[in-house]
Design a protein around this motif. Structure first.
Motif, PDB file in Angstrom:
ATOM      1  N   ASP A 298       0.831  -1.201   0.000  1.00 41.95           N
ATOM      2  CA  ASP A 298       0.000   0.000   0.000  1.00 41.95           C
ATOM      3  C   ASP A 298       0.874   1.262   0.000  1.00 41.95           C
ATOM      4  OD1 ASP A 298      -2.460   1.466   0.136  1.00 41.95           O
ATOM      5  OD2 ASP A 298      -1.975   1.892   2.234  1.00 41.95           O
ATOM      6  N   ARG A 299       1.882   1.277   0.867  1.00 38.35           N
ATOM      7  CA  ARG A 299       2.766   2.448   0.919  1.00 38.35           C
ATOM      8  C   ARG A 299       3.522   2.619  -0.406  1.00 38.35           C
ATOM      9  NH1 ARG A 299       6.822   3.504   5.963  1.00 38.35           N
ATOM     10  NH2 ARG A 299       4.840   3.633   7.095  1.00 38.35           N
ATOM     11  N   LEU A 300       3.937   1.483  -0.963  1.00 43.29           N
ATOM     12  CA  LEU A 300       4.672   1.527  -2.228  1.00 43.29           C
ATOM     13  C   LEU A 300       3.792   2.104  -3.345  1.00 43.29           C
ATOM     14  CD1 LEU A 300       7.278   0.871  -3.730  1.00 43.29           C
ATOM     15  CD2 LEU A 300       6.475  -1.483  -4.006  1.00 43.29           C
ATOM     16  N   ASP A 301       2.554   1.611  -3.422  1.00 43.31           N
ATOM     17  CA  ASP A 301       1.645   2.079  -4.476  1.00 43.31           C
ATOM     18  C   ASP A 301       1.319   3.560  -4.309  1.00 43.31           C
ATOM     19  OD1 ASP A 301       1.707  -0.485  -5.371  1.00 43.31           O
ATOM     20  OD2 ASP A 301      -0.223  -1.067  -4.479  1.00 43.31           O
ATOM     21  N   GLN A 302       1.074   3.971  -3.076  1.00 41.56           N
ATOM     22  CA  GLN A 302       0.783   5.390  -2.821  1.00 41.56           C
ATOM     23  C   GLN A 302       1.985   6.260  -3.198  1.00 41.56           C
ATOM     24  OE1 GLN A 302      -2.136   6.666  -1.907  1.00 41.56           O
ATOM     25  NE2 GLN A 302      -3.018   4.603  -1.832  1.00 41.56           N
ATOM     26  N   ALA A 303       3.174   5.771  -2.878  1.00 48.64           N
ATOM     27  CA  ALA A 303       4.394   6.537  -3.189  1.00 48.64           C
ATOM     28  C   ALA A 303       4.525   6.721  -4.700  1.00 48.64           C
ATOM     29  CB  ALA A 303       5.624   5.828  -2.623  1.00 48.64           C
ATOM     30  N   ILE A 304       4.227   5.659  -5.443  1.00 54.75           N
ATOM     31  CA  ILE A 304       4.311   5.743  -6.907  1.00 54.75           C
ATOM     32  C   ILE A 304       3.306   6.777  -7.421  1.00 54.75           C
ATOM     33  CG2 ILE A 304       3.924   4.473  -9.082  1.00 54.75           C
ATOM     34  CD1 ILE A 304       4.913   1.928  -7.542  1.00 54.75           C
ATOM     35  N   LYS A 305       2.099   6.706  -6.862  1.00 50.97           N
ATOM     36  CA  LYS A 305       1.034   7.618  -7.278  1.00 50.97           C
ATOM     37  C   LYS A 305       1.445   9.079  -7.051  1.00 50.97           C
ATOM     38  CE  LYS A 305      -3.318   5.927  -6.318  1.00 50.97           C
ATOM     39  NZ  LYS A 305      -4.431   5.804  -5.348  1.00 50.97           N
ATOM     40  N   ILE A 306       1.971   9.351  -5.857  1.00 47.49           N
ATOM     41  CA  ILE A 306       2.343  10.734  -5.515  1.00 47.49           C
ATOM     42  C   ILE A 306       3.535  11.201  -6.355  1.00 47.49           C
ATOM     43  CG2 ILE A 306       3.226  12.211  -3.655  1.00 47.49           C
ATOM     44  CD1 ILE A 306       1.458  10.379  -1.789  1.00 47.49           C
ATOM     45  N   ALA A 307       4.463  10.290  -6.594  1.00 47.43           N
ATOM     46  CA  ALA A 307       5.616  10.645  -7.427  1.00 47.43           C
ATOM     47  C   ALA A 307       5.154  11.003  -8.841  1.00 47.43           C
ATOM     48  CB  ALA A 307       6.613   9.488  -7.452  1.00 47.43           C
ATOM     49  N   HIS A 308       4.192  10.245  -9.362  1.00 46.01           N
ATOM     50  CA  HIS A 308       3.596  10.568 -10.664  1.00 46.01           C
ATOM     51  C   HIS A 308       3.000  11.967 -10.642  1.00 46.01           C
ATOM     52  CE1 HIS A 308       3.454   7.297 -13.609  1.00 46.01           C
ATOM     53  NE2 HIS A 308       3.572   6.472 -12.584  1.00 46.01           N
ATOM     54  N   LYS A 309       2.196  12.203  -9.590  1.00 41.45           N
ATOM     55  CA  LYS A 309       1.447  13.455  -9.503  1.00 41.45           C
ATOM     56  C   LYS A 309       2.379  14.667  -9.382  1.00 41.45           C
ATOM     57  CE  LYS A 309      -0.812  15.327  -5.842  1.00 41.45           C
ATOM     58  NZ  LYS A 309      -1.572  15.264  -4.604  1.00 41.45           N
ATOM     59  N   THR A 310       3.408  14.534  -8.549  1.00 41.02           N
ATOM     60  CA  THR A 310       4.258  15.694  -8.252  1.00 41.02           C
ATOM     61  C   THR A 310       5.467  15.785  -9.171  1.00 41.02           C
ATOM     62  OG1 THR A 310       5.529  14.407  -6.660  1.00 41.02           O
ATOM     63  CG2 THR A 310       3.663  15.645  -5.787  1.00 41.02           C
ATOM     64  N   GLY A 311       5.788  14.681  -9.829  1.00 43.56           N
ATOM     65  CA  GLY A 311       6.990  14.661 -10.658  1.00 43.56           C
ATOM     66  C   GLY A 311       8.273  14.584  -9.841  1.00 43.56           C
ATOM     67  N   ILE A 312       8.131  14.297  -8.559  1.00 44.10           N
ATOM     68  CA  ILE A 312       9.323  14.161  -7.705  1.00 44.10           C
ATOM     69  C   ILE A 312       9.467  12.689  -7.307  1.00 44.10           C
ATOM     70  CG2 ILE A 312      10.404  14.889  -5.528  1.00 44.10           C
ATOM     71  CD1 ILE A 312       8.563  17.390  -5.692  1.00 44.10           C
ATOM     72  N   PRO A 313      10.637  12.096  -7.557  1.00 46.33           N
ATOM     73  CA  PRO A 313      10.779  10.672  -7.214  1.00 46.33           C
ATOM     74  C   PRO A 313      10.729  10.433  -5.700  1.00 46.33           C
ATOM     75  CG  PRO A 313      12.865  11.570  -8.023  1.00 46.33           C
ATOM     76  CD  PRO A 313      11.850  12.655  -8.174  1.00 46.33           C
ATOM     77  N   ALA A 314      10.133   9.300  -5.334  1.00 46.51           N
ATOM     78  CA  ALA A 314      10.098   8.898  -3.925  1.00 46.51           C
ATOM     79  C   ALA A 314      11.377   8.135  -3.618  1.00 46.51           C
ATOM     80  CB  ALA A 314       8.878   8.020  -3.676  1.00 46.51           C
ATOM     81  N   LYS A 315      12.056   8.551  -2.534  1.00 51.98           N
ATOM     82  CA  LYS A 315      13.312   7.892  -2.157  1.00 51.98           C
ATOM     83  C   LYS A 315      13.015   6.783  -1.161  1.00 51.98           C
ATOM     84  CE  LYS A 315      16.044  12.010  -2.998  1.00 51.98           C
ATOM     85  NZ  LYS A 315      16.871  13.064  -2.450  1.00 51.98           N
ATOM     86  N   ILE A 316      12.991   5.567  -1.665  1.00 46.79           N
ATOM     87  CA  ILE A 316      12.495   4.478  -0.821  1.00 46.79           C
ATOM     88  C   ILE A 316      13.591   3.493  -0.412  1.00 46.79           C
ATOM     89  CG2 ILE A 316      10.169   4.653  -1.807  1.00 46.79           C
ATOM     90  CD1 ILE A 316      10.856   2.069  -3.378  1.00 46.79           C
ATOM     91  N   HIS A 317      13.398   2.961   0.773  1.00 42.37           N
ATOM     92  CA  HIS A 317      14.247   1.893   1.291  1.00 42.37           C
ATOM     93  C   HIS A 317      13.354   0.665   1.459  1.00 42.37           C
ATOM     94  CE1 HIS A 317      17.745   4.495   2.542  1.00 42.37           C
ATOM     95  NE2 HIS A 317      16.805   5.396   2.319  1.00 42.37           N
TER      96      HIS A 317
END
Ligand SMILES: *Cc1c(COP(=O)(O)O)cnc(C)c1O
Length: 383
Positions: A107-126
């Protein structure tokens, strides 16, 4: 004033501890300073700038709330990494502010992808792996999907880390479990690599693992308790000294906790002190009240067993610890008076009350005792 006690944080002790950590880690291993739990009770707002002055540029926290506190006081060039709680509606804040975070469920991964799409800023994930602690972390079966999502979103996911946490590296009782976690972690890291999924940092070690199992250090270590001047356990301390020629303690406690005498009076022989009947005077006694009690983090378990320092002498807590004060026996101390310094943790003259002495009395580990120190006791930096 407007406080009943004060916590002092030693800058030179922190400098010493960071120097020690760098000397054992070498130049290749990045040091992340773990500042969850209000920087283990030291105070995030005071500790973070102090650590940055010592060259620290990576901080690990538990939650978005702690990350926000770190970001407010940081010089702005440090990495902040959330290892635990991050609500979906805090994700956008984290991503747009370049805050890195653990991902241990889809869920967190999918939300992060969604927000990164929306904002154009990559999510820095571990990506956190389940290797045997059974707390958080992606199970093996989930990893194919995780890998796919990483491959499909190269511009929206920045693969900053692949990590795990050991289930008790500070105790030899967990030796086999920790070793097997390390084997599992390595296998999975190889699988990621085989699929050309290469994280910026592989990281698994906390303080205990970094000392006891050097092979766990990898690219970055997440160090909490050691930087504050404590070994994670006696075992780890013994292990460290067994490897060492010198028997000098390499780390120093940063924190001291001080208050003052609130009042002094005399009590006749044959009287009970304070609430109830737990302490009966067997002589005429001089007592002092100190305005620190269990509401300030001085455990009630210290009733009739704690010690504090006054005039460079060790004196006993008598009777029960109250909500806001304790009573101590100052019969042996001449000229003691209102306003005199009381050391609850730390040095006075030649004597010292250590956190572990305190902790053993109150059946708390260092970690618990430190983080329970109330955030509203003022902290100040001393040399
Ligand atoms: C708290 C914590 C650490 C640091 O532990 P120390 O024993 O204080 O060094 C490292 N990693 C994770 C995931 C933690 O929660």
């Amino acid at each position: 004033m407007f406080h009943t006690s004060c916590i002092e944080i030693s800058q030179s002790a922190l400098e010493n501890n960071i120097r020690f950590l760098r000397s054992i880690l070498g130049p290749e291993v990045r040091l992340s300073s773990v500042v969850k739990g209000n920087a283990y009770g030291h105070g995030i707002e005071l500790f973070v700038p102090l650590a940055e002055q010592c060259g620290i540029d990576h901080f690990s926290v538990f939650s978005a709330q702690e990350a926000l506190r770190v970001s407010k006081v940081s010089h702005g060039n440090s990495t902040i990494m959330i290892m635990g709680m991050l609500e979906n509606d805090e994700l956008e804040w984290a991503i747009t502010n370049g805050i890195e975070f653990f991902v241990f469920e889809h869920d967190r991964l999918d939300q992060a992808i969604k927000i990164a799409h929306k904002t154009g800023i990559p999510a820095k994930i571990h990506i956190e792996l389940e290797t045997g602690m059974n707390r958080t972390g992606f199970a093996r079966e989930a990893l194919e999907t995780v890998g796919k999502k990483l491959q499909e979103n190269p511009y929206h996911l920045d693969f900053s880390g692949l990590c795990t946490h050991y289930a008790g590296a500070e105790s030899v009782a967990n030796y086999l479990r920790v070793k097997s976690q390390l084997v599992t972690f390595r296998k999975i890291a190889h699988r990621f690599k085989a699929h050309k999924l290469i994280p910026a940092f592989l990281h698994t070690a906390c303080s205990a693992a970094a000392i006891r199992y050097p092979q766990t250090r990898m690219d970055l270590v997440r160090i909490g308790i050691l930087q504050y001047g404590f070994f994670p356990s006696k075992e780890i301390m013994i292990h460290y000294f067994a490897q060492q020629e010198s028997n000098l303690l390499p780390i120093t406690r940063l924190l001291s906790w001080k208050s003052q005498v609130m009042s002094v009076k005399t009590v006749n022989t044959g009287e009970f002190i304070g609430y109830g009947t737990s302490y009966l005077t067997n002589a005429t006694m001089k007592i002092a009240t100190v305005p620190v009690g269990y509401s300030h983090g001085f455990s009630r378990v210290m009733s009739n067993r704690g010690r504090v320092l006054i005039h460079g002498k060790r004196v006993s807590v008598i009777g029960t610890v109250n909500m806001n004060m304790m009573i101590v026996d100052v019969s042996r101390i001449e000229h003691v008076k209102k306003g005199d310094e009381v050391v609850i943790i730390g040095k006075q003259g030649d004597l010292e009350i250590s956190v572990s002495a305190f902790g053993e009395f109150s059946y708390q580990v260092n970690y618990e005792l430190l983080t329970r120190l109330p955030a509203d006791i003022p902290r100040r930096i001393v040399d």
